[in-house]
Scaffold this motif. Structure first.
Motif, mmCIF file in Angstrom:
data_model
loop_
_atom_site.group_PDB
_atom_site.id
_atom_site.type_symbol
_atom_site.label_atom_id
_atom_site.label_comp_id
_atom_site.label_asym_id
_atom_site.label_seq_id
_atom_site.Cartn_x
_atom_site.Cartn_y
_atom_site.Cartn_z
ATOM 1 N N TYR A 214 0.935 -1.176 -0.208
ATOM 2 C CA TYR A 214 0.152 -0.046 -0.208
ATOM 3 C C TYR A 214 0.803 1.222 0.049
ATOM 4 O O TYR A 214 0.262 2.454 -0.947
ATOM 5 C CB TYR A 214 -0.972 0.019 1.444
ATOM 6 N N THR A 215 2.106 0.826 0.733
ATOM 7 C CA THR A 215 2.262 2.661 0.995
ATOM 8 C C THR A 215 3.583 2.687 0.139
ATOM 9 O O THR A 215 3.911 3.701 -0.905
ATOM 10 C CB THR A 215 3.442 2.228 1.900
ATOM 11 N N PHE A 218 1.268 4.119 -3.170
ATOM 12 C CA PHE A 218 1.146 5.946 -2.721
ATOM 13 C C PHE A 218 2.461 6.281 -3.464
ATOM 14 O O PHE A 218 2.199 7.399 -3.868
ATOM 15 C CB PHE A 218 1.262 6.783 -2.033
ATOM 16 N N LEU A 221 3.360 7.045 -6.674
ATOM 17 C CA LEU A 221 2.442 7.522 -7.984
ATOM 18 C C LEU A 221 2.911 8.418 -7.261
ATOM 19 O O LEU A 221 3.346 9.837 -8.090
ATOM 20 C CB LEU A 221 0.419 7.178 -6.995
ATOM 21 N N GLU A 279 -9.489 7.328 -3.750
ATOM 22 C CA GLU A 279 -8.258 6.510 -4.299
ATOM 23 C C GLU A 279 -9.131 6.427 -5.765
ATOM 24 O O GLU A 279 -8.578 6.239 -6.598
ATOM 25 C CB GLU A 279 -8.722 4.901 -3.821
ATOM 26 N N ILE A 282 -8.067 9.511 -7.094
ATOM 27 C CA ILE A 282 -6.828 9.272 -8.114
ATOM 28 C C ILE A 282 -7.369 9.230 -9.256
ATOM 29 O O ILE A 282 -6.551 9.815 -10.355
ATOM 30 C CB ILE A 282 -6.080 8.620 -7.133
ATOM 31 N N ASN A 330 -3.967 13.337 -3.288
ATOM 32 C CA ASN A 330 -5.344 12.251 -1.986
ATOM 33 C C ASN A 330 -4.210 11.644 -2.032
ATOM 34 O O ASN A 330 -4.058 10.765 -1.125
ATOM 35 C CB ASN A 330 -5.991 11.584 -3.444
ATOM 36 N N CYS A 331 -3.508 10.973 -3.472
ATOM 37 C CA CYS A 331 -2.069 10.317 -2.383
ATOM 38 C C CYS A 331 -1.655 10.790 -1.166
ATOM 39 O O CYS A 331 -0.968 10.003 -1.012
ATOM 40 C CB CYS A 331 -1.076 9.757 -3.704
ATOM 41 N N LEU A 334 -3.287 9.881 1.753
ATOM 42 C CA LEU A 334 -2.609 7.969 1.984
ATOM 43 C C LEU A 334 -2.164 7.960 2.160
ATOM 44 O O LEU A 334 -1.949 6.585 3.154
ATOM 45 C CB LEU A 334 -3.693 7.524 1.011
ATOM 46 N N ALA A 335 -0.843 8.569 1.973
ATOM 47 C CA ALA A 335 0.311 7.251 2.165
ATOM 48 C C ALA A 335 0.852 7.070 3.507
ATOM 49 O O ALA A 335 1.321 5.434 2.969
ATOM 50 C CB ALA A 335 1.517 8.235 1.147
ATOM 51 N N TYR A 354 10.247 8.873 -3.456
ATOM 52 C CA TYR A 354 10.018 9.577 -3.949
ATOM 53 C C TYR A 354 10.504 10.328 -4.533
ATOM 54 O O TYR A 354 10.798 10.837 -6.619
ATOM 55 C CB TYR A 354 8.507 9.724 -3.853
ATOM 56 N N ILE A 391 -2.795 2.064 -8.993
ATOM 57 C CA ILE A 391 -4.595 2.770 -8.550
ATOM 58 C C ILE A 391 -5.189 1.420 -8.746
ATOM 59 O O ILE A 391 -6.119 1.153 -7.570
ATOM 60 C CB ILE A 391 -4.674 3.829 -8.535
#
Length: 398
Positions: A214-215, A218, A221, A279, A282, A330-331, A334-335, A354, A391
């Motif tokens: 999950y991490t 994001f 992204l 999500e 995104i 949103n990313c 949520l990250a 990133y 995503i």
């Protein structure tokens, strides 16, 4: 637990905005001068564009070091020391006699500038809570939308009339002003009644994040979206200056398109939050950005006169960046939801990851540069397809 300042003491919002915004200004202010830099050092434009990649590599290392370091020797010291390093880097850029020294200067500059990003966010989390903090982040985010606009606008005029070295001299002056302001007005906000995070815990958090799908998604992204944004700043100046016949100062006004598109995307995201999960927003943002890349591509393969082509190209850029502006917040939100208990350390690892992706994107776009208008939309399309697949994977496993 004691605090070094009173809980409700307010820090100047203007100071915080300037501290968090100056790294972006430093990145974009000299992009209108890339062609001049290539000519001055007798190098190809591809090599000149690699100064962007060097900046982001150093920025990635810097956000990690200042993020962790601020827990050990304080937010105020981390900010002020970073500003000193930044000023030294700007001086090296201004005095550079060859491209190698410009690379060194950009590395030092970016390493110092990165404290503005990570330390300012930490200060906000230290001193503000609940809705007040959310509102401040929103205000700062809105102000940051104009940072990419201010950079090319100022840099375009300085570069055209005084040369690219004047751009770096202006950054020296800006850095000295920020350092003076910070020394006078920025208090210490850290909590030092407890022992700072141990090195072993830093490594443990990093490993946990590395194996959390999950991490990773994001983080990827965020890297892709920022990579496209700064690839735009690398590639588009030469298109407008060499292909469309703009001057550096005229191109500077394109920064307003970036700012407006980003804010419009954020507005779309806020509206959509009432009816859609983050999500899905995104996903919609990526789809909008993909439409923008298709629009830009069509402007190059269908014959138009120059004025119409420029107008359609700018519309395509607006759509692309609005889509990114819709997806990116949103990313970021949520990250780190799975690492709330160690948000500072996790944020340092996330930023490191990133920004490495961003540096790879800017390096790749510089290698692909061949003067064609099609390079940016095709490059962005490939990255966005990867983002869309990522995503969709998250959505399927919810």
């Amino acid at each position: 637990m004691e605090k070094s300042i009173e809980k409700n003491q307010k820090i100047s919002l203007a100071l915080l905005v300037c501290l968090v915004g100056f790294p972006q200004i430093s990145e974009t202010i000299y992009t209108p001068s890339l062609t001049e830099i290539a000519q001055n050092y007798s190098i190809s434009l591809n090599v000149a564009q690699m100064t962007l990649s060097v900046y982001f590599i150093a920025f990635a290392i810097g956000v990690f070091c200042w993020g962790i370091g601020s827990d050990y020797f304080g937010r105020r010291k981390a900010m002020n020391l970073g500003l000193v390093v930044y000023i030294v880097g700007c001086v090296l850029c201004a005095l550079s006699k060859n491209i190698e020294w410009l690379f060194v200067g950009r590395f030092v500059q970016a390493f110092g500038a990165s404290t503005g990003s990570v330390t300012t966010q930490t200060i906000l989390r230290d001193n503000y809570q609940g809705n007040e903090r959310h509102q401040l982040f929103a205000k700062i985010s809105a102000a940051l939308a104009f940072s990419p606009a201010i950079g090319p606008l100022i840099g375009g005029f300085l570069g055209e009339f005084y040369g690219f070295r004047a751009v770096f001299i202006s950054l020296v002056i800006m850095g000295m002003g920020l350092l003076f302001w910070s020394l006078k007005k920025l208090p210490e906000t850290g909590h030092f009644a407890t022992k700072p995070v141990a090195a072993k815990q830093v490594i443990t958090v990093g490993k946990s994040m590395l194996f959390d799908r999950y991490t990773i998604v994001f983080g990827l992204l965020i890297g892709i979206f920022n990579g496209i944004l700064f690839s735009y700043h690398s590639e588009v100046p030469t298109i407008f200056i060499e292909k469309f016949g703009f001057t550096q100062s005229q191109y500077g006004f394109m920064g307003l398109v970036v700012a407006t598109a980003t804010m419009f995307g954020a507005w779309l995201s806020n509206r959509a939050l009432h009816v859609l999960k983050p999500e899905l927003i995104i996903q919609r943002g990526i789809q909008l950005a993909l439409f923008g890349t298709l629009w830009i591509s069509l402007t190059t393969v269908i014959y138009f006169n120059l004025v119409v082509q420029i107008s359609l190209y700018i519309i395509g850029i607006f759509i692309l960046l609005a889509g990114i502006g819709m997806a990116l917040p949103n990313c970021l939100s949520l990250a780190l939801v799975k690492f709330a208990a160690v948000a500072g350390t996790a944020g340092a690892w996330l930023s490191l990851g990133y920004y490495i992706v961003v540096s790879l994107c800017t390096l790749l776009i510089s290698m692909l540069h061949n003067g064609s208008i099609l390079v940016l939309p095709i490059f962005s399309m490939v990255l966005l397809m990867m983002a869309l697949g990522s995503i969709k994977t998250v959505i399927r496993h919810q």
